[in-house]
Design an enzyme around this catalytic site. Structure first.
Site, PDB file in Angstrom:
ATOM      1  N   TYR A   1     -81.517  23.602  -6.469  1.00 39.22           N
ATOM      2  CA  TYR A   1     -81.192  22.297  -7.066  1.00 39.22           C
ATOM      3  C   TYR A   1     -81.087  22.432  -8.584  1.00 39.22           C
ATOM      4  O   TYR A   1     -80.129  21.953  -9.196  1.00 39.22           O
ATOM      5  CB  TYR A   1     -82.280  21.279  -6.699  1.00 39.22           C
ATOM      6  CG  TYR A   1     -81.977  19.868  -7.166  1.00 39.22           C
ATOM      7  CD1 TYR A   1     -80.963  19.122  -6.574  1.00 39.22           C
ATOM      8  CD2 TYR A   1     -82.705  19.274  -8.196  1.00 39.22           C
ATOM      9  CE1 TYR A   1     -80.688  17.815  -6.999  1.00 39.22           C
ATOM     10  CE2 TYR A   1     -82.441  17.979  -8.620  1.00 39.22           C
ATOM     11  CZ  TYR A   1     -81.432  17.252  -8.008  1.00 39.22           C
ATOM     12  OH  TYR A   1     -81.161  15.970  -8.429  1.00 39.22           O
TER      13      TYR A   1
ATOM     14  N   SER B   1     -79.422  15.451 -13.849  1.00 46.58           N
ATOM     15  CA  SER B   1     -80.804  15.192 -13.418  1.00 46.58           C
ATOM     16  C   SER B   1     -81.691  15.774 -14.501  1.00 46.58           C
ATOM     17  O   SER B   1     -81.250  16.661 -15.249  1.00 46.58           O
ATOM     18  CB  SER B   1     -81.083  15.927 -12.103  1.00 46.58           C
ATOM     19  OG  SER B   1     -82.477  16.024 -11.858  1.00 46.58           O
TER      20      SER B   1
HETATM   21  P1  NAD Z   1     -78.946   9.044  -2.200  1.00 45.34           P
HETATM   22  O1  NAD Z   1     -79.063   9.974  -1.046  1.00 45.34           O
HETATM   23  O2  NAD Z   1     -79.439   7.656  -2.040  1.00 45.34           O
HETATM   24  O3  NAD Z   1     -77.438   8.993  -2.707  1.00 45.34           O
HETATM   25  C1  NAD Z   1     -76.544  10.060  -2.539  1.00 45.34           C
HETATM   26  C2  NAD Z   1     -75.274   9.534  -1.928  1.00 45.34           C
HETATM   27  O4  NAD Z   1     -74.360  10.637  -1.846  1.00 45.34           O
HETATM   28  C3  NAD Z   1     -75.473   9.009  -0.506  1.00 45.34           C
HETATM   29  O5  NAD Z   1     -74.777   7.795  -0.330  1.00 45.34           O
HETATM   30  C4  NAD Z   1     -74.915  10.117   0.359  1.00 45.34           C
HETATM   31  O6  NAD Z   1     -74.396   9.656   1.609  1.00 45.34           O
HETATM   32  C5  NAD Z   1     -73.822  10.674  -0.531  1.00 45.34           C
HETATM   33  N1  NAD Z   1     -73.496  12.067  -0.209  1.00 45.34           N
HETATM   34  C6  NAD Z   1     -74.348  13.117  -0.125  1.00 45.34           C
HETATM   35  N2  NAD Z   1     -73.671  14.213   0.218  1.00 45.34           N
HETATM   36  C7  NAD Z   1     -72.374  13.868   0.350  1.00 45.34           C
HETATM   37  C8  NAD Z   1     -71.204  14.562   0.702  1.00 45.34           C
HETATM   38  N3  NAD Z   1     -71.229  15.860   1.026  1.00 45.34           N
HETATM   39  N4  NAD Z   1     -70.029  13.892   0.722  1.00 45.34           N
HETATM   40  C9  NAD Z   1     -69.984  12.547   0.445  1.00 45.34           C
HETATM   41  N5  NAD Z   1     -71.075  11.832   0.128  1.00 45.34           N
HETATM   42  C10 NAD Z   1     -72.252  12.481   0.081  1.00 45.34           C
HETATM   43  O7  NAD Z   1     -79.709   9.768  -3.404  1.00 45.34           O
HETATM   44  P2  NAD Z   1     -79.808   9.422  -4.975  1.00 45.34           P
HETATM   45  O8  NAD Z   1     -81.173   9.772  -5.366  1.00 45.34           O
HETATM   46  O9  NAD Z   1     -79.260   8.105  -5.275  1.00 45.34           O
HETATM   47  O10 NAD Z   1     -78.870  10.573  -5.584  1.00 45.34           O
HETATM   48  C11 NAD Z   1     -77.732  10.323  -6.336  1.00 45.34           C
HETATM   49  C12 NAD Z   1     -77.584  11.400  -7.404  1.00 45.34           C
HETATM   50  O11 NAD Z   1     -78.658  11.273  -8.339  1.00 45.34           O
HETATM   51  C13 NAD Z   1     -77.618  12.833  -6.907  1.00 45.34           C
HETATM   52  O12 NAD Z   1     -76.622  13.577  -7.580  1.00 45.34           O
HETATM   53  C14 NAD Z   1     -78.994  13.303  -7.304  1.00 45.34           C
HETATM   54  O13 NAD Z   1     -79.037  14.703  -7.519  1.00 45.34           O
HETATM   55  C15 NAD Z   1     -79.197  12.539  -8.596  1.00 45.34           C
HETATM   56  N6  NAD Z   1     -80.602  12.396  -8.991  1.00 45.34           N
HETATM   57  C16 NAD Z   1     -81.498  11.787  -8.176  1.00 45.34           C
HETATM   58  C17 NAD Z   1     -82.822  11.705  -8.582  1.00 45.34           C
HETATM   59  C18 NAD Z   1     -83.889  11.066  -7.722  1.00 45.34           C
HETATM   60  O14 NAD Z   1     -85.086  11.236  -8.018  1.00 45.34           O
HETATM   61  N7  NAD Z   1     -83.524  10.312  -6.685  1.00 45.34           N
HETATM   62  C19 NAD Z   1     -83.211  12.240  -9.830  1.00 45.34           C
HETATM   63  C20 NAD Z   1     -82.264  12.828 -10.632  1.00 45.34           C
HETATM   64  C21 NAD Z   1     -80.953  12.916 -10.206  1.00 45.34           C
END
Ligand code: NAD
Length: 264
Positions: A158, A145
């Site tokens: 985080y 991230s």
């Molecule tokens: P999201 O919630 O849509 O996707 C996360 C997925 O992980 C979901 O399908 C959720 O069910 C699954 N998940 C969460 N905890 C879990 C667990 N304990 N066991 C199994 N599955 C689990 O969110 P996203 O934004 O797509 O996040 C995906 C990744 O991207 C994360 O690692 C997040 O830190 C990173 N990220 C997101 C952003 C943002 O702004 N959305 C920015 C930078 C990094």
């Protein structure tokens, strides 16, 4: 036969249920891959199982469990015969909870939840996939991230967890060479359902519900983009594609509208 960038490859994606992970699943299938998913969301797993075509296998489980990862690897290999690529995307957010506002009686549980999912989850995924990736001389793509490089992209939990994933990237790319490459994508602010922490009562909170999320994200980066999940998917494809990045390991693609490059 689809002659895409990942034609004939078999991939396991953790957190492929929604958001960035789901976009990676869809892009990878478009590029000719067969994809296994490990996700904890029952709803997302049911949706993936109902997809037309036979290119996706979905395993419900928690990334905090080594057994669940082993089950997902076994399901994927049983269904598609091998494993070439592991992509770890599952993660949670802390909704900017500062150290000062973290109550004493919640700090242990909050720290454990954040680090168990965001850091241990990636470590366990690689551990479980290693025997199969060793056979195929495969590769791993982790998810960091902007918060893994700069302050202010979250609170200390985080940010600390994403800096730790950088540590995994550094050590594992070194340790698993010469046969297995390990790279990462570092997305910036993205319009998704990213959830908070059960331990802080924000387990059901979703990023997308923040008022004017897209506007807020645009203000933070030089390109003034509010990324959608699909905007990051090609970065994962590129790193996963052995033919295109076979000399690349320990590398991060910053898909963040220029945040990192400007040090903002
Ligand atoms: P999201 O919630 O849509 O996707 C996360 C997925 O992980 C979901 O399908 C959720 O069910 C699954 N998940 C969460 N905890 C879990 C667990 N304990 N066991 C199994 N599955 C689990 O969110 P996203 O934004 O797509 O996040 C995906 C990744 O991207 C994360 O690692 C997040 O830190 C990173 N990220 C997101 C952003 C943002 O702004 N959305 C920015 C930078 C990094």
């Amino acid at each position: 036969m689809n002659e895409g960038w990942l034609s004939g490859k078999v991939v396991l994606i953790t957190g492929g249920g929604t958001g960035i992970g789901r976009a990676v699943v869809e892009r990878f299938v478009e590029e000719g891959a067969q994809v296994g998913v490990l996700d904890r969301s029952e709803e997302a797993i049911a949706e993936l199982r109902a997809l037309p075509g036979a290119n996706v296998s979905a395993t419900q489980g928690d990334v905090r469990s080594l057994d669940d990862h082993k089950r997902a690897v076994a399901d994927t290999v049983e269904r598609f015969g091998r494993l070439d690529v592991l992509v770890t995307v599952a993660g949670i957010f802390d909704y900017f909870v500062s150290l000062e506002s973290l109550e004493d009686d919640r700090i242990d549980a909050a720290f454990a939840e954040m680090f168990d999912i965001n850091v241990k989850g990636s470590l366990l995924a690689v551990k479980a996939a290693l025997p199969e990736l060793s056979k195929t001389h495969g590769n791993v793509v982790l998810t960091i991230s902007n918060a893994g490089f700069l302050p202010g992209g979250g609170g200390p939990l985080y940010t600390g967890s994403k800096f730790a994933v950088r540590g995994l990237l550094s050590q594992l790319s070194f340790e698993l060479a010469p046969h297995i490459r390990v790279n990462a994508v570092a997305p910036g602010g993205t319009v998704t359902q990213l959830r908070g922490m059960e331990a802080m009562g924000s387990g059901d909170q979703r990023l997308v519900d923040m008022p004017d999320l897209a506007g807020l994200i645009r203000q933070t980066n030089p390109l003034q983009v509010a990324s959608e999940p699909a905007d990051h998917a090609w970065a994962y494809v590129y790193l996963a594609s052995k033919e295109r990045t076979q000399s690349v390991t320990g590398c991060v693609i910053h898909s963040d509208g220029g945040l990192q490059s400007r040090g903002l």
